[in-house]
Write a protein that holds these residues in place. Structure first.
Motif, PDB file in Angstrom:
ATOM      1  N   GLY A   1       0.769  -1.136  -0.071  1.00 59.94           N
ATOM      2  CA  GLY A   1       0.076   0.085  -0.092  1.00 59.94           C
ATOM      3  C   GLY A   1       0.808   1.418  -0.038  1.00 59.94           C
ATOM      4  N   ASP A   2       2.104   1.196  -0.004  1.00 57.26           N
ATOM      5  CA  ASP A   2       2.986   2.226   0.210  1.00 57.26           C
ATOM      6  C   ASP A   2       2.785   3.433  -1.160  1.00 57.26           C
ATOM      7  N   ASN A   3       2.047   2.999  -2.139  1.00 54.96           N
ATOM      8  CA  ASN A   3       1.801   3.802  -3.491  1.00 54.96           C
ATOM      9  C   ASN A   3       0.272   4.220  -3.470  1.00 54.96           C
ATOM     10  N   CYS A   4      -0.547   3.816  -2.504  1.00 54.24           N
ATOM     11  CA  CYS A   4      -1.838   4.005  -2.714  1.00 54.24           C
ATOM     12  C   CYS A   4      -2.439   5.059  -1.971  1.00 54.24           C
ATOM     13  N   VAL A   5      -3.516   5.422  -2.258  1.00 52.19           N
ATOM     14  CA  VAL A   5      -4.336   6.670  -1.932  1.00 52.19           C
ATOM     15  C   VAL A   5      -5.615   6.518  -1.587  1.00 52.19           C
ATOM     16  N   ILE A   6      -6.147   6.865  -0.592  1.00 53.00           N
ATOM     17  CA  ILE A   6      -7.596   6.803  -0.367  1.00 53.00           C
ATOM     18  C   ILE A   6      -8.207   8.233   0.001  1.00 53.00           C
ATOM     19  N   SER A   7      -8.957   8.832  -0.623  1.00 59.15           N
ATOM     20  CA  SER A   7      -9.805  10.117  -0.140  1.00 59.15           C
ATOM     21  C   SER A   7     -10.983   9.716   0.628  1.00 59.15           C
ATOM     22  N   VAL A   8     -10.644  10.478   1.944  1.00 57.23           N
ATOM     23  CA  VAL A   8     -11.844  10.289   2.742  1.00 57.23           C
ATOM     24  C   VAL A   8     -12.479  11.641   3.056  1.00 57.23           C
ATOM     25  N   SER A   9     -13.683  11.800   2.967  1.00 58.34           N
ATOM     26  CA  SER A   9     -14.654  12.877   3.414  1.00 58.34           C
ATOM     27  C   SER A   9     -15.559  12.635   4.455  1.00 58.34           C
ATOM     28  N   PHE A  10     -15.408  13.528   5.308  1.00 55.50           N
ATOM     29  CA  PHE A  10     -16.554  13.360   6.470  1.00 55.50           C
ATOM     30  C   PHE A  10     -17.614  14.475   6.106  1.00 55.50           C
ATOM     31  N   VAL A  11     -18.962  13.904   5.928  1.00 53.31           N
ATOM     32  CA  VAL A  11     -20.010  14.957   5.340  1.00 53.31           C
ATOM     33  C   VAL A  11     -21.202  14.844   6.468  1.00 53.31           C
ATOM     34  N   SER A  12     -22.232  15.635   5.967  1.00 55.96           N
ATOM     35  CA  SER A  12     -23.266  15.770   7.083  1.00 55.96           C
ATOM     36  C   SER A  12     -24.444  14.680   6.589  1.00 55.96           C
ATOM     37  N   PRO A  13     -25.257  14.561   7.270  1.00 60.29           N
ATOM     38  CA  PRO A  13     -26.471  13.481   6.737  1.00 60.29           C
ATOM     39  C   PRO A  13     -27.245  14.183   5.626  1.00 60.29           C
ATOM     40  N   GLU A  14     -27.027  15.303   5.515  1.00 60.29           N
ATOM     41  CA  GLU A  14     -27.883  15.904   4.286  1.00 60.29           C
ATOM     42  C   GLU A  14     -27.105  15.642   3.112  1.00 60.29           C
ATOM     43  N   GLN A  15     -25.727  15.835   3.086  1.00 58.60           N
ATOM     44  CA  GLN A  15     -24.834  15.466   2.027  1.00 58.60           C
ATOM     45  C   GLN A  15     -24.801  14.164   1.455  1.00 58.60           C
ATOM     46  N   ILE A  16     -24.613  13.199   2.590  1.00 56.75           N
ATOM     47  CA  ILE A  16     -24.693  11.737   2.060  1.00 56.75           C
ATOM     48  C   ILE A  16     -25.936  11.074   1.818  1.00 56.75           C
ATOM     49  N   HIS A  17     -27.022  11.936   2.338  1.00 59.10           N
ATOM     50  CA  HIS A  17     -28.430  11.518   1.835  1.00 59.10           C
ATOM     51  C   HIS A  17     -28.412  11.808  -0.001  1.00 59.10           C
ATOM     52  N   GLN A  18     -28.230  13.279  -0.083  1.00 57.76           N
ATOM     53  CA  GLN A  18     -28.184  13.533  -1.512  1.00 57.76           C
ATOM     54  C   GLN A  18     -27.171  12.639  -2.373  1.00 57.76           C
ATOM     55  N   MET A  19     -26.123  12.288  -2.039  1.00 55.00           N
ATOM     56  CA  MET A  19     -25.224  11.573  -2.851  1.00 55.00           C
ATOM     57  C   MET A  19     -25.614  10.019  -2.885  1.00 55.00           C
ATOM     58  N   ASN A  20     -26.322   9.529  -1.818  1.00 56.46           N
ATOM     59  CA  ASN A  20     -27.040   8.145  -1.727  1.00 56.46           C
ATOM     60  C   ASN A  20     -28.254   8.049  -2.973  1.00 56.46           C
ATOM     61  N   ARG A  21     -28.902   9.240  -3.001  1.00 52.71           N
ATOM     62  CA  ARG A  21     -30.129   9.318  -3.812  1.00 52.71           C
ATOM     63  C   ARG A  21     -29.461   9.389  -5.285  1.00 52.71           C
ATOM     64  N   ASP A  22     -28.384  10.328  -5.330  1.00 55.15           N
ATOM     65  CA  ASP A  22     -28.073  10.580  -6.707  1.00 55.15           C
ATOM     66  C   ASP A  22     -27.354   9.348  -7.474  1.00 55.15           C
ATOM     67  N   TYR A  23     -26.325   8.718  -6.586  1.00 56.40           N
ATOM     68  CA  TYR A  23     -25.771   7.843  -7.187  1.00 56.40           C
ATOM     69  C   TYR A  23     -26.314   6.254  -6.952  1.00 56.40           C
ATOM     70  N   ARG A  24     -26.844   6.042  -5.925  1.00 51.73           N
ATOM     71  CA  ARG A  24     -27.349   4.863  -5.768  1.00 51.73           C
ATOM     72  C   ARG A  24     -28.718   4.517  -5.919  1.00 51.73           C
ATOM     73  N   GLY A  25     -29.626   5.528  -5.957  1.00 46.76           N
ATOM     74  CA  GLY A  25     -31.158   5.630  -6.106  1.00 46.76           C
ATOM     75  C   GLY A  25     -31.696   5.314  -4.907  1.00 46.76           C
TER      76      GLY A  25
ATOM     77  N   ASP B   1     -24.779   5.834   6.445  1.00 46.88           N
ATOM     78  CA  ASP B   1     -23.562   6.027   7.367  1.00 46.88           C
ATOM     79  C   ASP B   1     -22.078   6.379   6.207  1.00 46.88           C
ATOM     80  N   VAL B   2     -22.126   5.341   5.503  1.00 46.60           N
ATOM     81  CA  VAL B   2     -20.736   5.460   4.698  1.00 46.60           C
ATOM     82  C   VAL B   2     -21.132   5.291   3.120  1.00 46.60           C
ATOM     83  N   LEU B   3     -20.494   5.880   2.290  1.00 42.73           N
ATOM     84  CA  LEU B   3     -20.533   5.386   0.667  1.00 42.73           C
ATOM     85  C   LEU B   3     -19.226   5.220   0.221  1.00 42.73           C
ATOM     86  N   SER B   4     -18.948   4.306  -0.746  1.00 42.73           N
ATOM     87  CA  SER B   4     -17.500   4.068  -1.347  1.00 42.73           C
ATOM     88  C   SER B   4     -17.757   4.106  -2.747  1.00 42.73           C
TER      89      SER B   4
END
Length: 316
Positions: A34-58, A64-67
């Motif tokens: 994993g020395d050359n690996c990067v993972i982007s992590v964002s801590f978001v509000s319930p409203e933000q993750i709700h919107q992402m869950n709706r828009d990208y997963r239907g 709680d989390v999305l990948s």
């Protein structure tokens, strides 16, 4: 291994370091440097993750989390890690409000809930999924291996894996938490299990009696197996829902049962004597949940329904 944290002020440095260790464990267990690996992590509000869950997963609800993986499978990741450029595995969004709520609900630490959910998300980035039963089993095994390596204590309560295939009261838990807790025998804790029994009942094969039955069996390890009654023209070859659920569980390698919920098309139903004896082979203290509907459930111990079962001790 680098975690690219979008808003570092949200968590203290110690927790961020533990998350990084969780990611390293996930990669190492897959044979990835994993020395050359990067993972982007964002801590978001319930409203933000709700919107992402709706828009990208239907899925129109807070989770709680999305990948969001950047690669199709492990082989692509290994190839990317072999280049001189950073391999960006994908993005993880975490709703800390939900993490805190779930930690309190399940009776364990915020740290454990966060690390479990983050581990689950990283495994998604590595190509793991939990749509099918065998996939769920493999993914759960990988999650537990990482948690063990991190030394994060796990309580003795049963948990089950993610599943997007379930409906009912526990849908949020299956889709986002990844597991549920049954701490007592209160009927409210078993309403979701009863929902799954009702869901299974729709697939019952009962052309002769018209009496359809569904069962949902919870193992001590937290897995759920559903069963239905299957009738036969010879009548004697018919099998009950409770036993089809149990046989499926045993075939998958599970022997310790926690609870079974039973639903029928004719309202409240009692387990037959053969099923009582069959299940007593594995768990005499099994909680048996029955009732005409989810609002009028009763919980009875199998030992009460069959106080003198025939056991291996009887044969000895």
């Amino acid at each position: 291994m680098e975690l690219e944290i979008k808003n570092e002020e949200t968590l203290d440095e110690g927790l961020l370091e533990e998350m990084e260790q969780a990611a390293i464990c996930c990669l190492r267990n897959e044979g990835i440097d994993g020395d050359n690996c990067v993972i982007s992590v964002s801590f978001v509000s319930p409203e933000q993750i709700h919107q992402m869950n709706r828009d990208y997963r239907g899925v129109d609800k807070v989770t709680d989390v999305l990948s969001f993986p950047q690669f199709e499978d492990i082989d692509e990741i290994i190839d990317a890690c072999g280049t001189p450029f950073p391999a960006e595995l994908g993005d993880v969004l975490i709703n800390l409000d939900r993490v805190k709520e779930q930690a309190e609900e399940f009776g364990h630490s915020f740290e454990r809930e966060l690390l479990y959910l983050f581990t689950h998300s990283v495994l998604h980035l590595l190509g793991y999924d939990h749509i099918e039963e065998d996939e769920r089993a493999v993914m759960r095994e990988r999650e537990e291996a990482v948690m063990d390596e991190l030394g994060v204590a796990r309580d003795d309560s049963p948990w089950t894996d993610h599943s997007d295939d379930f409906d009912g009261e526990w849908e949020n838990h299956f889709q986002s938490v990844g597991r549920f807790k049954l701490a007592t025998a209160e009927t409210s804790n078993y309403a979701g299990l009863y929902d799954l029994a009702q869901d299974a009942m729709e697939n019952a094969y009962a052309p002769y009696s018209g009496f359809r039955v569904g069962a949902a069996l919870l193992t001590e390890e937290g897995r759920i197996f559903k069963g239905v009654n299957v009738e036969n023209a010879s009548y004697g070859a018919a099998i009950c829902a409770e036993r089809t659920a149990a046989v499926t569980a045993v075939a998958a390698g599970f022997r310790n049962f926690k609870a079974i919920a039973i639903a029928s098309s004719n309202g409240d139903v009692s387990m037959c004597g053969i099923c009582r004896q069959f299940l007593a082979e594995f768990s005499r203290d099994l909680d048996v949940i029955t009732g005409p509907d989810r609002d009028n459930l009763k919980v009875t111990s199998l030992s009460q329904l069959l106080p003198d079962d025939f056991s291996r001790e009887s044969m000895e």
